[in-house]
Design a protein around this motif. Structure first.
Motif, short mmCIF file in Angstrom:
data_model
loop_
_atom_site.label_atom_id
_atom_site.label_comp_id
_atom_site.label_asym_id
_atom_site.label_seq_id
_atom_site.Cartn_x
_atom_site.Cartn_y
_atom_site.Cartn_z
N PRO A 96 0.83 -1.21 0.00
CA PRO A 96 0.00 0.00 0.00
C PRO A 96 0.87 1.26 0.00
O PRO A 96 2.08 1.17 0.19
N THR A 112 -3.34 5.01 -0.22
CA THR A 112 -4.20 3.83 -0.37
C THR A 112 -5.28 3.87 0.71
O THR A 112 -4.96 3.90 1.90
N VAL A 133 -3.25 -3.79 -5.25
CA VAL A 133 -3.19 -2.34 -5.40
C VAL A 133 -3.64 -1.96 -6.80
O VAL A 133 -3.20 -2.57 -7.78
N GLU A 179 -2.09 7.53 -6.85
CA GLU A 179 -1.14 6.52 -6.35
C GLU A 179 0.24 6.72 -6.97
O GLU A 179 1.26 6.63 -6.29
#
Lengths: 327, 202
Positions: free
Chosen positions: B131, B135, B143, B149
Protein backbone atom coordinates in the motif's frame (compact mmCIF):
# COMPACT_ATOMS: atom_id res chain seq x y z
CA UNK A 1 33.62 13.03 4.57
CA UNK A 2 36.18 12.08 7.19
CA UNK A 3 37.92 8.75 6.43
CA UNK A 4 36.71 5.79 8.47
CA UNK A 5 37.43 2.11 8.95
CA UNK A 6 34.74 -0.32 7.86
CA UNK A 7 33.88 -3.77 9.12
CA UNK A 8 30.98 -6.11 8.55
CA UNK A 9 29.67 -7.60 11.78
CA UNK A 10 29.11 -11.36 11.79
CA UNK A 11 27.28 -11.57 15.10
CA UNK A 12 25.65 -9.25 17.63
CA UNK A 13 28.23 -9.94 20.35
CA UNK A 14 31.09 -9.10 18.00
CA UNK A 15 29.42 -5.85 16.89
CA UNK A 16 28.81 -4.79 20.49
CA UNK A 17 32.42 -5.70 21.44
CA UNK A 18 33.76 -3.51 18.63
CA UNK A 19 31.88 -0.47 19.89
CA UNK A 20 33.00 -1.26 23.43
CA UNK A 21 36.62 -1.12 22.23
CA UNK A 22 36.16 1.90 19.99
CA UNK A 23 33.62 4.40 21.41
CA UNK A 24 34.00 6.57 18.28
CA UNK A 25 32.69 3.76 16.10
CA UNK A 26 29.07 3.69 14.95
CA UNK A 27 26.69 1.03 13.72
CA UNK A 28 25.57 1.34 10.11
CA UNK A 29 22.16 0.04 9.08
CA UNK A 30 20.21 1.74 6.24
CA UNK A 31 22.51 4.75 6.36
CA UNK A 32 19.82 7.17 5.17
CA UNK A 33 20.53 9.60 8.01
CA UNK A 34 24.03 8.63 9.15
CA UNK A 35 25.69 8.77 5.71
CA UNK A 36 24.11 12.15 5.06
CA UNK A 37 25.29 13.50 8.42
CA UNK A 38 28.79 12.14 7.76
CA UNK A 39 28.84 13.98 4.45
CA UNK A 40 27.81 17.14 6.33
CA UNK A 41 30.57 16.44 8.90
CA UNK A 42 27.99 16.44 11.66
CA UNK A 43 28.90 12.82 12.36
CA UNK A 44 32.57 11.81 12.15
CA UNK A 45 32.83 8.17 13.25
CA UNK A 46 36.24 6.49 13.33
CA UNK A 47 34.73 3.24 12.13
CA UNK A 48 31.46 1.90 10.76
CA UNK A 49 30.26 -1.48 11.97
CA UNK A 50 27.87 -2.69 9.27
CA UNK A 51 25.04 -4.54 11.01
CA UNK A 52 23.05 -5.26 7.84
CA UNK A 53 24.17 -8.89 7.58
CA UNK A 54 23.22 -9.75 11.16
CA UNK A 55 20.24 -11.99 11.76
CA UNK A 56 17.98 -9.16 12.94
CA UNK A 57 15.13 -9.45 10.47
CA UNK A 58 11.68 -10.92 10.61
CA UNK A 59 8.24 -9.94 11.90
CA UNK A 60 6.99 -12.62 14.27
CA UNK A 61 3.73 -12.99 16.20
CA UNK A 62 4.65 -14.35 19.62
CA UNK A 63 2.64 -16.72 21.83
CA UNK A 64 1.26 -13.85 23.96
CA UNK A 65 0.02 -12.01 20.86
CA UNK A 66 2.82 -9.45 20.80
CA UNK A 67 4.51 -8.76 17.48
CA UNK A 68 8.29 -8.75 17.47
CA UNK A 69 9.89 -6.73 14.70
CA UNK A 70 13.56 -7.33 13.92
CA UNK A 71 15.68 -4.18 14.08
CA UNK A 72 16.91 -4.69 10.52
CA UNK A 73 13.41 -4.90 8.99
CA UNK A 74 13.13 -2.21 6.32
CA UNK A 75 10.48 0.47 6.74
CA UNK A 76 8.82 -0.57 3.45
CA UNK A 77 8.55 -4.21 4.51
CA UNK A 78 7.14 -3.28 7.90
CA UNK A 79 4.54 -0.93 6.40
CA UNK A 80 3.40 -3.62 3.92
CA UNK A 81 3.32 -6.49 6.40
CA UNK A 82 -0.20 -8.03 6.52
CA UNK A 83 -0.15 -8.48 10.32
CA UNK A 84 0.89 -4.87 10.92
CA UNK A 85 -1.70 -3.56 8.44
CA UNK A 86 -4.45 -5.51 10.15
CA UNK A 87 -3.55 -5.15 13.82
CA UNK A 88 -1.74 -1.80 13.92
CA UNK A 89 -2.82 0.33 10.93
CA UNK A 90 -1.43 3.35 12.81
CA UNK A 91 2.07 1.91 12.37
CA UNK A 92 1.64 1.17 8.67
CA UNK A 93 0.16 4.63 8.10
CA UNK A 94 2.97 6.36 10.00
CA UNK A 95 5.63 4.53 7.99
CA UNK A 96 3.87 5.17 4.67
CA UNK A 97 3.67 8.90 5.44
CA UNK A 98 7.43 9.06 5.96
CA UNK A 99 10.21 9.82 3.47
CA UNK A 100 10.10 8.38 -0.08
CA UNK A 101 9.76 4.89 -1.58
CA UNK A 102 13.53 4.72 -2.06
CA UNK A 103 14.32 5.77 1.52
CA UNK A 104 11.74 3.40 3.01
CA UNK A 105 13.44 0.55 1.13
CA UNK A 106 16.72 1.47 2.82
CA UNK A 107 15.75 2.65 6.32
CA UNK A 108 15.69 0.07 9.13
CA UNK A 109 13.47 0.00 12.21
CA UNK A 110 16.43 0.36 14.59
CA UNK A 111 17.99 3.18 12.60
CA UNK A 112 14.70 5.02 12.22
CA UNK A 113 14.36 5.19 16.03
CA UNK A 114 17.83 6.76 16.21
CA UNK A 115 17.46 9.34 13.46
CA UNK A 116 18.69 12.76 14.50
CA UNK A 117 16.76 16.03 14.54
CA UNK A 118 16.40 18.01 11.30
CA UNK A 119 16.93 21.33 13.15
CA UNK A 120 18.83 23.41 10.56
CA UNK A 121 21.44 24.51 13.11
CA UNK A 122 22.22 20.92 14.08
CA UNK A 123 22.66 20.02 10.40
CA UNK A 124 25.02 22.97 9.73
CA UNK A 125 28.43 22.31 11.27
CA UNK A 126 29.39 26.01 10.86
CA UNK A 127 26.70 27.04 13.39
CA UNK A 128 26.61 26.69 17.18
CA UNK A 129 24.40 23.89 18.47
CA UNK A 130 24.26 22.41 21.96
CA UNK A 131 23.26 19.04 20.56
CA UNK A 132 26.19 18.79 18.16
CA UNK A 133 28.70 20.77 20.22
CA UNK A 134 27.68 20.94 23.89
CA UNK A 135 28.03 24.42 25.39
CA UNK A 136 28.18 26.25 22.04
CA UNK A 137 24.66 27.66 22.38
CA UNK A 138 21.28 27.33 20.69
CA UNK A 139 20.64 29.80 17.87
CA UNK A 140 17.30 28.14 17.10
CA UNK A 141 15.51 29.56 20.13
CA UNK A 142 15.73 33.08 18.70
CA UNK A 143 16.27 31.92 15.12
CA UNK A 144 14.60 29.61 12.63
CA UNK A 145 12.27 27.62 14.87
CA UNK A 146 9.16 27.10 12.76
CA UNK A 147 9.58 23.31 12.73
CA UNK A 148 10.86 22.93 16.29
CA UNK A 149 9.51 22.00 19.72
CA UNK A 150 6.60 23.47 21.61
CA UNK A 151 6.57 20.88 24.42
CA UNK A 152 9.29 19.81 26.85
CA UNK A 153 12.06 21.95 25.36
CA UNK A 154 14.77 23.58 27.48
CA UNK A 155 16.80 26.78 27.36
CA UNK A 156 19.55 24.65 25.79
CA UNK A 157 17.67 22.98 22.95
CA UNK A 158 14.33 23.11 21.15
CA UNK A 159 15.01 20.28 18.69
CA UNK A 160 12.32 17.77 17.75
CA UNK A 161 12.48 14.08 17.04
CA UNK A 162 11.58 14.24 13.34
CA UNK A 163 10.26 10.71 12.77
CA UNK A 164 6.82 9.25 12.21
CA UNK A 165 7.32 5.56 13.06
CA UNK A 166 8.37 6.34 16.65
CA UNK A 167 5.17 8.33 17.21
CA UNK A 168 3.07 5.31 16.29
CA UNK A 169 5.25 3.00 18.39
CA UNK A 170 4.84 5.39 21.34
CA UNK A 171 1.05 5.26 21.01
CA UNK A 172 1.31 1.45 20.89
CA UNK A 173 3.45 1.20 24.09
CA UNK A 174 6.15 -0.65 22.14
CA UNK A 175 9.30 -1.94 23.83
CA UNK A 176 12.77 -1.52 22.35
CA UNK A 177 15.11 -4.46 22.91
CA UNK A 178 18.85 -3.97 22.69
CA UNK A 179 22.17 -5.59 23.48
CA UNK A 180 25.16 -4.13 25.30
CA UNK A 181 28.39 -5.70 26.51
CA UNK A 182 26.49 -6.39 29.76
CA UNK A 183 23.84 -8.45 27.91
CA UNK A 184 20.30 -7.92 26.64
CA UNK A 185 18.10 -5.13 28.00
CA UNK A 186 15.04 -3.12 26.98
CA UNK A 187 13.38 0.28 27.24
CA UNK A 188 9.71 1.14 26.80
CA UNK A 189 9.07 3.71 24.04
CA UNK A 190 7.84 6.13 26.75
CA UNK A 191 11.38 6.13 28.18
CA UNK A 192 13.37 5.62 24.99
CA UNK A 193 13.69 9.16 23.67
CA UNK A 194 14.40 11.83 26.27
CA UNK A 195 13.78 15.53 26.77
CA UNK A 196 16.83 17.74 26.11
CA UNK A 197 17.20 19.24 29.62
CA UNK A 198 20.78 20.42 30.14
CA UNK A 199 22.25 17.65 27.96
CA UNK A 200 20.73 17.89 24.47
CA UNK A 201 23.61 15.85 23.01
CA UNK A 202 21.74 12.73 24.06
CA UNK A 203 18.63 11.93 22.02
CA UNK A 204 17.76 8.70 23.84
CA UNK A 205 18.32 6.79 27.08
CA UNK A 206 20.03 4.00 25.18
CA UNK A 207 23.37 3.15 26.88
CA UNK A 208 26.53 3.94 24.88
CA UNK A 209 27.37 1.21 22.37
CA UNK A 210 23.95 -0.45 22.63
CA UNK A 211 22.72 -2.25 19.51
CA UNK A 212 18.95 -2.31 18.99
CA UNK A 213 17.94 -5.88 18.16
CA UNK A 214 14.12 -5.76 17.97
CA UNK A 215 10.99 -3.80 18.75
CA UNK A 216 8.12 -5.54 20.50
CA UNK A 217 4.58 -4.29 19.96
CA UNK A 218 2.25 -5.62 22.66
CA UNK A 219 -1.23 -6.82 21.70
CA UNK A 220 -3.86 -4.08 21.67
CA UNK A 221 -7.49 -5.19 21.40
CA UNK A 222 -8.53 -1.96 19.64
CA UNK A 223 -5.30 -1.59 17.63
CA UNK A 224 -7.27 -2.23 14.46
CA UNK A 225 -9.10 1.02 15.11
CA UNK A 226 -6.09 3.29 14.86
CA UNK A 227 -4.60 5.74 12.40
CA UNK A 228 -1.94 8.37 11.79
CA UNK A 229 -2.37 11.87 10.42
CA UNK A 230 0.48 14.14 9.42
CA UNK A 231 0.49 17.84 8.55
CA UNK A 232 3.37 19.01 6.37
CA UNK A 233 4.35 21.71 3.91
CA UNK A 234 3.79 19.51 0.86
CA UNK A 235 1.54 16.53 0.38
CA UNK A 236 4.24 13.91 0.17
CA UNK A 237 7.88 13.39 1.06
CA UNK A 238 8.27 16.00 3.81
CA UNK A 239 8.86 15.97 7.53
CA UNK A 240 5.90 16.60 9.78
CA UNK A 241 5.02 20.04 11.12
CA UNK A 242 2.84 18.06 13.51
CA UNK A 243 1.42 14.57 13.47
CA UNK A 244 -0.94 12.43 15.52
CA UNK A 245 -1.01 8.69 16.14
CA UNK A 246 -4.20 7.51 17.80
CA UNK A 247 -6.23 4.43 18.65
CA UNK A 248 -9.76 4.47 20.01
CA UNK A 249 -12.02 1.98 21.77
CA UNK A 250 -15.61 3.27 21.79
CA UNK A 251 -18.79 1.55 22.90
CA UNK A 252 -22.22 3.19 22.75
CA UNK A 253 -20.60 6.55 22.18
CA UNK A 254 -18.44 6.30 25.31
CA UNK A 255 -14.65 6.04 25.17
CA UNK A 256 -13.49 2.90 26.94
CA UNK A 257 -9.83 3.34 26.16
CA UNK A 258 -7.59 5.29 23.81
CA UNK A 259 -4.04 6.16 22.82
CA UNK A 260 -2.79 9.51 21.57
CA UNK A 261 0.79 10.40 20.66
CA UNK A 262 1.83 13.64 18.97
CA UNK A 263 4.85 13.97 16.68
CA UNK A 264 7.14 16.86 15.68
CA UNK A 265 6.32 18.87 18.79
CA UNK A 266 9.03 17.73 21.19
CA UNK A 267 12.45 16.14 21.59
CA UNK A 268 10.53 12.87 21.94
CA UNK A 269 7.26 11.54 20.55
CA UNK A 270 4.76 13.14 22.92
CA UNK A 271 2.34 10.75 24.57
CA UNK A 272 -0.76 12.83 25.39
CA UNK A 273 -1.42 11.27 28.80
CA UNK A 274 -3.36 14.28 30.12
CA UNK A 275 -5.79 14.14 27.19
CA UNK A 276 -6.06 10.35 27.42
CA UNK A 277 -6.91 10.56 31.12
CA UNK A 278 -9.61 13.18 30.51
CA UNK A 279 -11.17 11.20 27.68
CA UNK A 280 -11.29 7.73 29.25
CA UNK A 281 -14.97 7.14 30.12
CA UNK A 282 -16.10 10.34 28.43
CA UNK A 283 -18.48 10.71 25.46
CA UNK A 284 -16.71 10.52 22.11
CA UNK A 285 -17.66 14.00 20.94
CA UNK A 286 -15.58 16.69 19.21
CA UNK A 287 -16.02 19.19 22.07
CA UNK A 288 -14.63 16.64 24.57
CA UNK A 289 -11.76 15.85 22.20
CA UNK A 290 -10.95 19.52 21.89
CA UNK A 291 -11.11 20.23 25.63
CA UNK A 292 -8.81 17.27 26.29
CA UNK A 293 -6.12 18.22 23.81
CA UNK A 294 -6.29 21.86 24.93
CA UNK A 295 -5.58 20.67 28.49
CA UNK A 296 -2.66 18.61 27.17
CA UNK A 297 -1.21 21.64 25.36
CA UNK A 298 -1.61 23.89 28.37
CA UNK A 299 2.11 23.54 29.13
CA UNK A 300 3.16 24.27 25.52
CA UNK A 301 5.77 27.03 25.22
CA UNK A 302 6.02 27.86 21.53
CA UNK A 303 8.30 30.40 19.86
CA UNK A 304 6.81 33.17 17.77
CA UNK A 305 7.47 31.09 14.64
CA UNK A 306 5.91 27.83 15.76
CA UNK A 307 2.90 29.02 17.77
CA UNK A 308 0.79 27.78 14.84
CA UNK A 309 1.48 24.24 16.04
CA UNK A 310 -0.94 24.65 18.97
CA UNK A 311 -4.09 25.11 16.84
CA UNK A 312 -2.66 22.66 14.27
CA UNK A 313 -2.20 19.87 16.83
CA UNK A 314 -5.61 20.66 18.32
CA UNK A 315 -7.35 20.26 14.96
CA UNK A 316 -5.34 17.17 14.03
CA UNK A 317 -6.24 15.41 17.28
CA UNK A 318 -9.93 16.36 17.10
CA UNK A 319 -10.05 15.30 13.45
CA UNK A 320 -8.34 11.96 13.99
CA UNK A 321 -10.39 11.01 17.08
CA UNK A 322 -13.60 12.01 15.33
CA UNK A 323 -12.65 9.86 12.33
CA UNK A 324 -11.90 6.89 14.60
CA UNK A 325 -15.16 7.40 16.52
CA UNK A 326 -17.16 7.18 13.28
CA UNK A 327 -15.56 4.48 11.14
CA UNK B 1 59.89 18.43 4.56
CA UNK B 2 58.40 15.45 2.80
CA UNK B 3 54.65 15.46 2.40
CA UNK B 4 52.90 13.04 4.73
CA UNK B 5 50.87 10.48 2.86
CA UNK B 6 47.53 9.91 4.54
CA UNK B 7 46.35 6.35 4.31
CA UNK B 8 42.65 6.35 3.49
CA UNK B 9 40.91 3.09 4.41
CA UNK B 10 39.83 1.12 1.35
CA UNK B 11 37.99 -2.17 0.82
CA UNK B 12 37.58 -4.70 -1.97
CA UNK B 13 34.05 -5.60 -3.07
CA UNK B 14 32.48 -7.69 -5.81
CA UNK B 15 29.07 -6.76 -7.21
CA UNK B 16 26.93 -7.91 -10.09
CA UNK B 17 26.36 -4.79 -12.17
CA UNK B 18 23.76 -5.00 -14.91
CA UNK B 19 24.33 -8.75 -15.02
CA UNK B 20 28.13 -8.62 -15.06
CA UNK B 21 30.29 -9.56 -12.12
CA UNK B 22 32.50 -6.62 -11.25
CA UNK B 23 35.30 -6.56 -8.68
CA UNK B 24 36.49 -3.15 -7.48
CA UNK B 25 38.43 -1.55 -4.68
CA UNK B 26 36.77 1.47 -3.11
CA UNK B 27 37.64 4.20 -0.65
CA UNK B 28 35.27 3.34 2.23
CA UNK B 29 33.65 6.77 1.81
CA UNK B 30 32.61 6.14 -1.81
CA UNK B 31 28.87 6.18 -2.44
CA UNK B 32 27.37 3.75 -4.90
CA UNK B 33 26.62 6.80 -7.07
CA UNK B 34 30.27 7.90 -7.16
CA UNK B 35 31.40 4.32 -7.77
CA UNK B 36 29.11 4.09 -10.80
CA UNK B 37 29.90 7.51 -12.22
CA UNK B 38 33.55 8.08 -11.33
CA UNK B 39 35.05 4.59 -11.22
CA UNK B 40 32.92 2.50 -13.56
CA UNK B 41 31.97 5.08 -16.17
CA UNK B 42 28.21 4.61 -15.85
CA UNK B 43 26.95 8.18 -15.85
CA UNK B 44 23.24 7.40 -16.26
CA UNK B 45 22.46 7.79 -12.56
CA UNK B 46 22.75 11.50 -11.79
CA UNK B 47 24.00 13.48 -8.83
CA UNK B 48 21.32 16.05 -8.06
CA UNK B 49 21.38 16.84 -4.34
CA UNK B 50 23.66 14.11 -2.95
CA UNK B 51 21.44 14.06 0.15
CA UNK B 52 18.65 11.64 -0.79
CA UNK B 53 16.20 14.43 -1.48
CA UNK B 54 15.85 14.48 -5.28
CA UNK B 55 15.94 10.86 -6.46
CA UNK B 56 18.09 11.56 -9.56
CA UNK B 57 20.52 8.84 -8.38
CA UNK B 58 17.88 6.11 -8.04
CA UNK B 59 19.09 2.63 -9.01
CA UNK B 60 17.92 -0.89 -8.18
CA UNK B 61 19.84 -2.88 -5.57
CA UNK B 62 18.66 -6.48 -5.30
CA UNK B 63 15.61 -5.40 -7.33
CA UNK B 64 14.66 -2.58 -4.95
CA UNK B 65 14.88 1.11 -5.75
CA UNK B 66 17.28 3.00 -3.51
CA UNK B 67 19.14 6.31 -3.45
CA UNK B 68 22.65 5.52 -4.70
CA UNK B 69 23.98 8.73 -3.10
CA UNK B 70 23.21 7.49 0.43
CA UNK B 71 24.39 3.93 -0.19
CA UNK B 72 28.02 3.29 0.71
CA UNK B 73 29.58 1.09 -1.98
CA UNK B 74 31.59 -0.79 0.64
CA UNK B 75 28.36 -2.29 2.03
CA UNK B 76 27.37 -3.86 -1.30
CA UNK B 77 29.67 -6.88 -1.54
CA UNK B 78 27.61 -9.60 -3.24
CA UNK B 79 24.76 -7.27 -4.23
CA UNK B 80 23.02 -7.21 -7.59
CA UNK B 81 22.73 -3.72 -9.02
CA UNK B 82 20.76 -2.52 -12.01
CA UNK B 83 21.19 0.97 -13.40
CA UNK B 84 19.44 2.71 -16.28
CA UNK B 85 22.18 1.36 -18.58
CA UNK B 86 21.11 -2.21 -17.78
CA UNK B 87 17.35 -1.91 -18.17
CA UNK B 88 17.05 -2.52 -21.90
CA UNK B 89 17.12 -6.10 -23.11
CA UNK B 90 19.46 -6.14 -26.08
CA UNK B 91 17.94 -3.71 -28.58
CA UNK B 92 14.59 -3.81 -26.82
CA UNK B 93 13.81 -0.89 -24.51
CA UNK B 94 12.36 -1.63 -21.08
CA UNK B 95 8.59 -0.98 -21.03
CA UNK B 96 9.13 1.98 -18.69
CA UNK B 97 11.74 3.50 -21.02
CA UNK B 98 9.38 3.01 -23.93
CA UNK B 99 6.49 4.60 -22.05
CA UNK B 100 8.65 7.63 -21.16
CA UNK B 101 9.47 8.09 -24.85
CA UNK B 102 5.89 7.56 -25.96
CA UNK B 103 4.53 10.01 -23.41
CA UNK B 104 7.35 12.54 -23.84
CA UNK B 105 7.79 12.29 -20.07
CA UNK B 106 10.83 14.51 -19.75
CA UNK B 107 12.25 17.82 -20.82
CA UNK B 108 15.94 18.30 -19.96
CA UNK B 109 16.33 14.62 -19.05
CA UNK B 110 18.52 15.06 -15.98
CA UNK B 111 16.10 13.37 -13.59
CA UNK B 112 14.93 10.80 -16.17
CA UNK B 113 17.25 7.84 -15.40
CA UNK B 114 16.26 8.16 -11.73
CA UNK B 115 12.58 8.55 -12.61
CA UNK B 116 12.69 5.43 -14.79
CA UNK B 117 14.54 3.25 -12.27
CA UNK B 118 12.21 4.50 -9.54
CA UNK B 119 9.16 3.69 -11.69
CA UNK B 120 10.46 0.16 -12.31
CA UNK B 121 10.74 -0.30 -8.53
CA UNK B 122 7.41 1.37 -7.80
CA UNK B 123 5.52 -0.78 -10.32
CA UNK B 124 6.99 -3.90 -8.78
CA UNK B 125 6.06 -2.71 -5.27
CA UNK B 126 2.47 -2.15 -6.40
CA UNK B 127 2.35 -5.59 -8.04
CA UNK B 128 3.56 -7.02 -4.71
CA UNK B 129 0.52 -5.41 -3.08
CA UNK B 130 2.36 -2.77 -1.08
CA UNK B 131 0.00 0.00 0.00
CA UNK B 132 0.97 3.68 -0.12
CA UNK B 133 0.13 6.77 1.92
CA UNK B 134 -2.89 7.42 -0.33
CA UNK B 135 -4.20 3.83 -0.37
CA UNK B 136 -7.65 4.06 1.20
CA UNK B 137 -8.03 0.44 2.29
CA UNK B 138 -4.95 -1.02 3.99
CA UNK B 139 -6.56 -4.47 4.05
CA UNK B 140 -6.89 -4.71 0.25
CA UNK B 141 -4.54 -7.41 -1.05
CA UNK B 142 -4.15 -5.89 -4.52
CA UNK B 143 -3.19 -2.34 -5.40
CA UNK B 144 -4.93 -0.48 -8.20
CA UNK B 145 -2.65 2.23 -9.52
CA UNK B 146 -4.17 5.54 -10.54
CA UNK B 147 -2.81 9.06 -10.93
CA UNK B 148 -2.89 9.79 -7.22
CA UNK B 149 -1.14 6.52 -6.35
CA UNK B 150 1.58 7.13 -8.93
CA UNK B 151 2.17 10.71 -7.76
CA UNK B 152 2.53 9.51 -4.17
CA UNK B 153 4.73 6.53 -5.02
CA UNK B 154 6.99 8.64 -7.26
CA UNK B 155 7.28 11.57 -4.82
CA UNK B 156 10.92 10.71 -4.11
CA UNK B 157 11.84 11.84 -7.63
CA UNK B 158 11.84 15.55 -8.31
CA UNK B 159 11.66 17.02 -11.81
CA UNK B 160 12.62 20.68 -12.00
CA UNK B 161 11.28 20.97 -15.55
CA UNK B 162 7.93 19.94 -14.13
CA UNK B 163 7.35 17.07 -16.55
CA UNK B 164 5.14 15.35 -13.99
CA UNK B 165 2.03 15.74 -16.15
CA UNK B 166 3.57 13.29 -18.63
CA UNK B 167 5.53 11.16 -16.15
CA UNK B 168 2.35 10.01 -14.39
CA UNK B 169 0.67 8.67 -17.56
CA UNK B 170 3.97 7.09 -18.64
CA UNK B 171 4.25 5.16 -15.38
CA UNK B 172 0.61 4.09 -15.63
CA UNK B 173 1.14 2.95 -19.23
CA UNK B 174 4.15 0.90 -18.21
CA UNK B 175 2.21 -0.58 -15.29
CA UNK B 176 -0.52 -1.60 -17.69
CA UNK B 177 -3.08 0.82 -16.26
CA UNK B 178 -4.71 3.72 -18.07
CA UNK B 179 -4.34 7.29 -16.90
CA UNK B 180 -7.48 8.77 -15.42
CA UNK B 181 -6.32 12.36 -15.53
CA UNK B 182 -8.64 13.02 -18.45
CA UNK B 183 -6.05 15.05 -20.32
CA UNK B 184 -5.41 12.26 -22.81
CA UNK B 185 -2.07 13.68 -23.80
CA UNK B 186 -0.92 12.88 -27.32
CA UNK B 187 1.59 10.11 -27.58
CA UNK B 188 5.00 10.96 -28.85
CA UNK B 189 4.76 8.38 -31.63
CA UNK B 190 2.07 10.53 -33.16
CA UNK B 191 4.82 13.09 -33.83
CA UNK B 192 7.96 11.02 -34.23
CA UNK B 193 8.64 7.35 -34.74
CA UNK B 194 10.29 5.82 -31.67
CA UNK B 195 13.98 5.22 -32.36
CA UNK B 196 15.72 1.97 -31.53
CA UNK B 197 18.43 1.83 -28.87
CA UNK B 198 21.08 1.72 -31.63
CA UNK B 199 19.69 4.91 -33.14
CA UNK B 200 19.58 6.62 -29.75
CA UNK B 201 23.13 5.51 -28.97
CA UNK B 202 24.20 6.82 -32.37
Amino acid sequence: MKPFEYERADDVAGAVATLERDPDAKYLAGGTNLVDLMRLRVETPSRLVDVNRLDLGGIVVEADGAVRIGAAVRNSDLAADPVIRERYPVLSRALLSAASGQLRNMASVGGNLLQRTRCVYFMDSSKPCNKREPGSGCPAIVGVSRELAILGASEHCIATHPGDMAVALTALDAIVHFETAAGPDSLPMSGFHRLPGDDPSRDTNLPPGALITSVEVPPLSFGGRSTYRKARDRRSYAFALASVAAALDVEDGIIRDLRIAVGAVSHKPWRATVAEELLRGSPATPDRFEAAIRAELDIARPTEQNAFKIPLVTRLVVGVLDELAHP
Amino acid sequence: MAATRIEVPRSAIAITLNGERTAVEVDNRTSLLDLLREQLGLTGAKKGCDHGQCGACTVLVDSRRVNACLTLAVTLDGAEIHTIEGLSDGGELHPVQRAFLERDAFQCGYCTPGQICSAVGAIREAKDGWPSHVTEDLSAAAVVLDDEEVRERMSGNLCRCGAYANIVPAVLDAAGEGSDDGTDLPRREEFHPIPSVEEVAG
